[in-house]
Design a protein around this motif. Structure first.
Motif, PDB file in Angstrom:
ATOM      1  N   VAL A  89       0.840  -1.208   0.000  1.00 30.96           N
ATOM      2  CA  VAL A  89       0.000   0.000   0.000  1.00 30.96           C
ATOM      3  C   VAL A  89       0.869   1.249   0.000  1.00 30.96           C
ATOM      4  O   VAL A  89       0.698   2.133  -0.848  1.00 30.96           O
ATOM      5  CB  VAL A  89      -0.986  -0.005   1.189  1.00 30.96           C
ATOM      6  N   HIS A  90       1.814   1.341   0.922  1.00 35.90           N
ATOM      7  CA  HIS A  90       2.624   2.572   0.928  1.00 35.90           C
ATOM      8  C   HIS A  90       3.617   2.597  -0.240  1.00 35.90           C
ATOM      9  O   HIS A  90       3.994   3.670  -0.699  1.00 35.90           O
ATOM     10  CB  HIS A  90       3.272   2.834   2.294  1.00 35.90           C
ATOM     11  N   ALA A  91       4.002   1.426  -0.750  1.00 32.08           N
ATOM     12  CA  ALA A  91       4.883   1.404  -1.926  1.00 32.08           C
ATOM     13  C   ALA A  91       4.194   2.081  -3.115  1.00 32.08           C
ATOM     14  O   ALA A  91       4.808   2.885  -3.827  1.00 32.08           O
ATOM     15  CB  ALA A  91       5.267  -0.029  -2.279  1.00 32.08           C
ATOM     16  N   TYR A  92       2.925   1.769  -3.314  1.00 32.46           N
ATOM     17  CA  TYR A  92       2.171   2.396  -4.405  1.00 32.46           C
ATOM     18  C   TYR A  92       1.995   3.888  -4.162  1.00 32.46           C
ATOM     19  O   TYR A  92       2.077   4.695  -5.098  1.00 32.46           O
ATOM     20  CB  TYR A  92       0.813   1.722  -4.585  1.00 32.46           C
ATOM     21  N   MET A  93       1.740   4.272  -2.920  1.00 31.23           N
ATOM     22  CA  MET A  93       1.585   5.694  -2.612  1.00 31.23           C
ATOM     23  C   MET A  93       2.898   6.430  -2.879  1.00 31.23           C
ATOM     24  O   MET A  93       2.884   7.541  -3.408  1.00 31.23           O
ATOM     25  CB  MET A  93       1.142   5.875  -1.161  1.00 31.23           C
ATOM     26  N   ASP A  94       4.009   5.811  -2.539  1.00 31.59           N
ATOM     27  CA  ASP A  94       5.314   6.415  -2.832  1.00 31.59           C
ATOM     28  C   ASP A  94       5.521   6.526  -4.341  1.00 31.59           C
ATOM     29  O   ASP A  94       6.013   7.549  -4.834  1.00 31.59           O
ATOM     30  CB  ASP A  94       6.448   5.599  -2.207  1.00 31.59           C
ATOM     31  N   CYS A 108       2.791  -1.665   8.791  1.00 32.29           N
ATOM     32  CA  CYS A 108       3.805  -2.573   8.232  1.00 32.29           C
ATOM     33  C   CYS A 108       4.680  -3.153   9.332  1.00 32.29           C
ATOM     34  O   CYS A 108       5.145  -4.286   9.218  1.00 32.29           O
ATOM     35  CB  CYS A 108       4.682  -1.836   7.225  1.00 32.29           C
ATOM     36  N   ASN A 109       4.928  -2.385  10.349  1.00 32.11           N
ATOM     37  CA  ASN A 109       5.749  -2.857  11.468  1.00 32.11           C
ATOM     38  C   ASN A 109       4.926  -3.651  12.473  1.00 32.11           C
ATOM     39  O   ASN A 109       5.469  -4.463  13.208  1.00 32.11           O
ATOM     40  CB  ASN A 109       6.447  -1.684  12.153  1.00 32.11           C
ATOM     41  N   LEU A 110       3.636  -3.417  12.489  1.00 26.25           N
ATOM     42  CA  LEU A 110       2.755  -4.133  13.404  1.00 26.25           C
ATOM     43  C   LEU A 110       2.450  -5.552  12.904  1.00 26.25           C
ATOM     44  O   LEU A 110       2.420  -6.500  13.674  1.00 26.25           O
ATOM     45  CB  LEU A 110       1.443  -3.345  13.569  1.00 26.25           C
ATOM     46  N   ILE A 142       6.921   0.453 -10.680  1.00 22.48           N
ATOM     47  CA  ILE A 142       6.195   0.083  -9.460  1.00 22.48           C
ATOM     48  C   ILE A 142       6.959  -1.011  -8.725  1.00 22.48           C
ATOM     49  O   ILE A 142       7.088  -0.990  -7.493  1.00 22.48           O
ATOM     50  CB  ILE A 142       4.753  -0.363  -9.785  1.00 22.48           C
ATOM     51  N   ASP A 143       7.476  -1.959  -9.472  1.00 26.06           N
ATOM     52  CA  ASP A 143       8.231  -3.065  -8.886  1.00 26.06           C
ATOM     53  C   ASP A 143       9.415  -2.550  -8.074  1.00 26.06           C
ATOM     54  O   ASP A 143       9.709  -3.067  -6.986  1.00 26.06           O
ATOM     55  CB  ASP A 143       8.702  -4.012  -9.995  1.00 26.06           C
ATOM     56  N   ARG A 144      10.092  -1.533  -8.559  1.00 25.57           N
ATOM     57  CA  ARG A 144      11.226  -0.960  -7.814  1.00 25.57           C
ATOM     58  C   ARG A 144      10.768  -0.396  -6.472  1.00 25.57           C
ATOM     59  O   ARG A 144      11.451  -0.551  -5.461  1.00 25.57           O
ATOM     60  CB  ARG A 144      11.913   0.118  -8.647  1.00 25.57           C
ATOM     61  N   PHE A 145       9.617   0.257  -6.455  1.00 23.95           N
ATOM     62  CA  PHE A 145       9.080   0.804  -5.208  1.00 23.95           C
ATOM     63  C   PHE A 145       8.670  -0.314  -4.250  1.00 23.95           C
ATOM     64  O   PHE A 145       8.864  -0.197  -3.037  1.00 23.95           O
ATOM     65  CB  PHE A 145       7.904   1.742  -5.483  1.00 23.95           C
ATOM     66  N   LEU A 146       8.114  -1.391  -4.785  1.00 26.28           N
ATOM     67  CA  LEU A 146       7.745  -2.531  -3.941  1.00 26.28           C
ATOM     68  C   LEU A 146       8.985  -3.150  -3.297  1.00 26.28           C
ATOM     69  O   LEU A 146       9.010  -3.413  -2.084  1.00 26.28           O
ATOM     70  CB  LEU A 146       6.994  -3.582  -4.761  1.00 26.28           C
ATOM     71  N   MET A 147      10.007  -3.376  -4.094  1.00 28.13           N
ATOM     72  CA  MET A 147      11.244  -3.965  -3.575  1.00 28.13           C
ATOM     73  C   MET A 147      11.844  -3.072  -2.487  1.00 28.13           C
ATOM     74  O   MET A 147      12.282  -3.553  -1.446  1.00 28.13           O
ATOM     75  CB  MET A 147      12.248  -4.174  -4.709  1.00 28.13           C
ATOM     76  N   TYR A 150       9.789  -3.323   0.888  1.00 32.08           N
ATOM     77  CA  TYR A 150      10.021  -4.556   1.647  1.00 32.08           C
ATOM     78  C   TYR A 150      11.449  -4.640   2.183  1.00 32.08           C
ATOM     79  O   TYR A 150      11.658  -5.060   3.316  1.00 32.08           O
ATOM     80  CB  TYR A 150       9.664  -5.780   0.812  1.00 32.08           C
ATOM     81  N   THR A 151      12.432  -4.249   1.387  1.00 29.89           N
ATOM     82  CA  THR A 151      13.806  -4.325   1.881  1.00 29.89           C
ATOM     83  C   THR A 151      14.046  -3.285   2.977  1.00 29.89           C
ATOM     84  O   THR A 151      14.763  -3.562   3.939  1.00 29.89           O
ATOM     85  CB  THR A 151      14.848  -4.184   0.748  1.00 29.89           C
ATOM     86  N   ASP A 152      13.435  -2.102   2.863  1.00 30.97           N
ATOM     87  CA  ASP A 152      13.557  -1.092   3.916  1.00 30.97           C
ATOM     88  C   ASP A 152      12.976  -1.595   5.237  1.00 30.97           C
ATOM     89  O   ASP A 152      13.404  -1.170   6.311  1.00 30.97           O
ATOM     90  CB  ASP A 152      12.849   0.211   3.527  1.00 30.97           C
TER      91      ASP A 152
END
Length: 180
Positions: A89-94, A108-110, A142-147, A150-152
């Motif tokens: 969700v936040h990856a797409y918003m970014d 995401c942390n919860l 979009i894939d770059r933002f998703l990666m 998750y890695t962050d």
């Protein structure tokens, strides 16, 4: 302890096909909900809710994915597969450079997943339709933002190789088999 396995990747990379195959093989899977949200909005005359009201769309997705996570917790299944996860969700918003509340990242942390399987953009299988409008170039971005999302968050990413539906599904299952 229950394993929560997420399939990630840009639109049209084969995630849902693998989720459907996992379901056919008797696995417990949580489907992608963005199509459901999009179709509901279209019934109300909003062609692409994400494009017209990205924050509302994303809040609806976040609520739906949080609900799926909690449903998985209530189940007695040892392994639950998710077609996309909360960090999407936040990856797409970014990606769309849209501001969002801190709760998007806090969730995401919860809610933590066990393993993340990544489906790279693959031009040979990429198609668009009523709910999937992104070009292959947009999918790649979009894939770059998703990666990054998750890695962050500290997740190790397992890349699923290109191949037939059976090969890709077998890869996911075999990657877990040694741990089950």
């Amino acid at each position: 302890m229950q394993q929560k396995i997420v399939l990630i990747g840009g639109p049209g990379t084969g995630k849902t096909s693998v989720i459907n195959e996992l379901t056919n093989r008797g696995c417990f899977c949580m489907p992608e909900i963005s199509r459901e949200v999009t179709l509901e909005a279209q019934k109300k005359g909003i062609d692409q809710l994400f494009l017209t009201e990205p924050l509302l769309f994303s809040k609806m997705l976040l609520e739906g994915r949080e609900k799926q996570f909690l449903e998985a917790n209530k189940s007695e299944q040892e392994v639950v597969f998710f077609d996309r996860g909360i960090p999407d969700v936040h990856a797409y918003m970014d990606y769309f450079k849209t501001d969002y509340p801190a709760t998007f990242f806090e969730k995401c942390n919860l809610y933590k997943y066990t393993k993340i399987f990544h489906f790279s953009p693959w031009k040979d299988i990429h198609i668009t339709d009523n709910e999937r409008y992104e070009s292959f170039e947009e999918t790649t971005e979009i894939d770059r933002f998703l990666m990054k999302s998750y890695t962050d968050l500290g997740y190790a990413i397992i890349n699923v190789p290109f191949g037939s539906l059976k090969e890709r599904t077998d890869f996911v299952i075999n990657s877990l088999a040694c741990e089950l």
